[in-house]
Design an enzyme around this catalytic site. Structure first.
Site, short mmCIF file in Angstrom:
data_model
loop_
_atom_site.label_atom_id
_atom_site.label_comp_id
_atom_site.label_asym_id
_atom_site.label_seq_id
_atom_site.Cartn_x
_atom_site.Cartn_y
_atom_site.Cartn_z
N MET A 1 46.21 34.31 -52.65
CA MET A 1 46.83 35.28 -51.76
C MET A 1 47.58 36.40 -52.49
O MET A 1 48.68 36.78 -52.12
CB MET A 1 47.80 34.56 -50.80
CG MET A 1 47.14 33.47 -49.98
SD MET A 1 45.78 34.08 -48.96
CE MET A 1 46.70 34.88 -47.67
N ARG A 2 46.99 36.92 -53.54
CA ARG A 2 47.57 38.05 -54.25
C ARG A 2 46.54 39.17 -54.32
O ARG A 2 45.35 38.91 -54.54
CB ARG A 2 47.95 37.70 -55.70
CG ARG A 2 49.03 36.70 -55.85
CD ARG A 2 50.36 37.12 -55.28
NE ARG A 2 50.95 38.27 -55.95
CZ ARG A 2 52.04 38.90 -55.50
NH1 ARG A 2 52.63 38.51 -54.40
NH2 ARG A 2 52.53 39.93 -56.17
N ILE A 3 47.01 40.39 -54.13
CA ILE A 3 46.14 41.54 -54.33
C ILE A 3 46.06 41.82 -55.82
O ILE A 3 47.09 41.92 -56.50
CB ILE A 3 46.69 42.77 -53.56
CG1 ILE A 3 46.60 42.48 -52.06
CG2 ILE A 3 45.91 44.02 -53.93
CD1 ILE A 3 47.25 43.52 -51.19
N THR B 1 35.65 43.68 -55.32
CA THR B 1 35.76 45.05 -55.85
C THR B 1 37.18 45.52 -55.56
O THR B 1 37.91 44.84 -54.83
CB THR B 1 34.73 45.98 -55.16
OG1 THR B 1 35.01 45.99 -53.76
CG2 THR B 1 33.30 45.53 -55.41
N GLN C 1 32.82 25.98 -42.01
CA GLN C 1 31.71 26.78 -42.55
C GLN C 1 32.04 27.33 -43.94
O GLN C 1 31.17 27.46 -44.79
CB GLN C 1 31.36 27.91 -41.58
CG GLN C 1 30.83 27.42 -40.25
CD GLN C 1 29.67 26.45 -40.43
OE1 GLN C 1 28.75 26.73 -41.19
NE2 GLN C 1 29.73 25.33 -39.73
N ARG D 1 52.82 44.25 -60.64
CA ARG D 1 51.48 43.65 -60.47
C ARG D 1 50.72 43.67 -61.79
O ARG D 1 49.99 42.74 -62.11
CB ARG D 1 50.68 44.44 -59.42
CG ARG D 1 51.08 44.14 -58.01
CD ARG D 1 50.06 44.68 -57.00
NE ARG D 1 50.60 44.57 -55.66
CZ ARG D 1 50.60 43.46 -54.92
NH1 ARG D 1 50.07 42.37 -55.38
NH2 ARG D 1 51.11 43.46 -53.71
N HIS E 1 36.39 34.92 -47.54
CA HIS E 1 37.28 35.55 -46.55
C HIS E 1 36.94 35.02 -45.16
O HIS E 1 35.77 34.95 -44.80
CB HIS E 1 37.13 37.07 -46.61
CG HIS E 1 38.05 37.77 -45.66
ND1 HIS E 1 39.40 37.91 -45.90
CD2 HIS E 1 37.83 38.33 -44.45
CE1 HIS E 1 39.96 38.53 -44.89
NE2 HIS E 1 39.03 38.81 -44.00
N ASN F 1 35.06 35.89 -53.79
CA ASN F 1 36.13 35.58 -52.84
C ASN F 1 35.52 35.02 -51.57
O ASN F 1 34.39 35.35 -51.23
CB ASN F 1 36.93 36.84 -52.51
CG ASN F 1 38.10 36.56 -51.59
OD1 ASN F 1 38.80 35.56 -51.75
ND2 ASN F 1 38.33 37.42 -50.62
C1 GRF Z 1 40.83 30.05 -46.23
O1 GRF Z 1 40.62 30.24 -44.85
C2 GRF Z 1 40.36 31.24 -47.01
O2 GRF Z 1 39.21 31.82 -46.49
C3 GRF Z 1 41.53 32.16 -46.85
O3 GRF Z 1 42.67 31.35 -46.94
C4 GRF Z 1 42.31 30.02 -46.55
C5 GRF Z 1 42.63 29.15 -47.73
O4 GRF Z 1 42.43 27.79 -47.47
N1 GRF Z 1 41.46 33.24 -47.80
P1 GRF Z 1 42.32 26.74 -48.65
O5 GRF Z 1 43.53 26.95 -49.56
O6 GRF Z 1 41.05 26.95 -49.37
O7 GRF Z 1 42.40 25.41 -47.97
#
Ligand code: GRF
Length: 213
Positions: free
Chosen positions: A86-88, A137, A169, A61, A105, A103
């Site tokens: 999608m990476r920590i 964070t 949303q 990482r 979420h 970010n």
């Molecule tokens: C979204 O729901 C985001 O909140 C989550 O992964 C999804 C990514 O969608 N972390 P996109 O790639 O922005 O269409």
């Protein structure tokens, strides 16, 4: 004008919402950890600089994050927007950009950090679900909250239906947060709490209207 780089891993609909909203930030590049990320095509078609730092090419990482930081720093952005990234990230990486990484979420944090948020919300029987824009964070899916939007969980909801309601949303509140940053209205009240200056109650948070019956 403040600037930003967007990090994606997939389709990039939040990236698209950010760019199309023209929130007053200069989006200097889109960088993905996955070469096949669909969103890269859209960004390139709009003439945006794109980059790939493939996490599979790195043994650790730390090594990936160092290469990612190098790719980002070439654009010298004020802010980083994680948009379905999608990476920590390592603590070292996050500490490099204090109060500069955002970010989105798909849950009302601090409920449901991590993956499969829509399924978990349905299974738990919660009546409100939603999305959160927060500063990043080292604690995964935690950090000072900028804006949230809530949506109802309807009887008989499927994961897909709920995800679509939340995503609509997300596309609204991420550009909103970007605009507040662009306008320099985001203030920290202590390490964990963010306030948006010049906005009264009701403009710095949002509850989405109910779906029509
Ligand atoms: C979204 O729901 C985001 O909140 C989550 O992964 C999804 C990514 O969608 N972390 P996109 O790639 O922005 O269409």
């Amino acid at each position: 004008m403040k600037s930003a780089v967007i990090l994606i891993s997939g389709r990039g609909s939040n990236m698209q919402a950010l760019v199309e909203a023209k929130p007053g930030l200069e989006f200097r590049a889109v960088i993905s950890n996955r070469p096949a990320a669909k969103g890269l095509e859209w960004a390139a078609s709009r003439g945006m600089p794109t980059g790939v730092v493939d996490h599979k090419a790195f043994a650790s990482r730390e090594a990936f994050d160092a290469a990612l930081a190098q790719a980002i720093d070439a654009h010298a952005p004020d802010y980083l927007f994680l948009a379905g990234f999608m990476r920590i990230l390592t603590e070292g990486f996050i500490d490099r950009y204090p109060r500069r990484i955002l970010n989105i979420h798909p849950s009302l944090l601090p409920s449901y950090p991590g993956l499969d948020t829509h399924r978990r919300a349905i299974e738990a029987g919660v009546k409100l679900h939603g999305a959160t824009v927060h500063f990043v964070t080292p604690a995964l899916d935690h950090g000072p909250i900028l804006v949230q939007a809530a949506v109802p969980v309807l009887d008989g909801d499927t994961e897909e239906a709920l995800a679509a309601r939340v995503l609509a949303q997300e596309h609204r509140i991420y550009p909103l947060a970007a605009r507040w940053l662009a306008e320099g209205r985001v203030e920290f009240r202590g390490p964990d709490v963010v306030q948006v200056s010049g906005s009264g109650v009701g403009t710095d948070w949002a509850i989405a209207p109910r779906d029509p019956p």
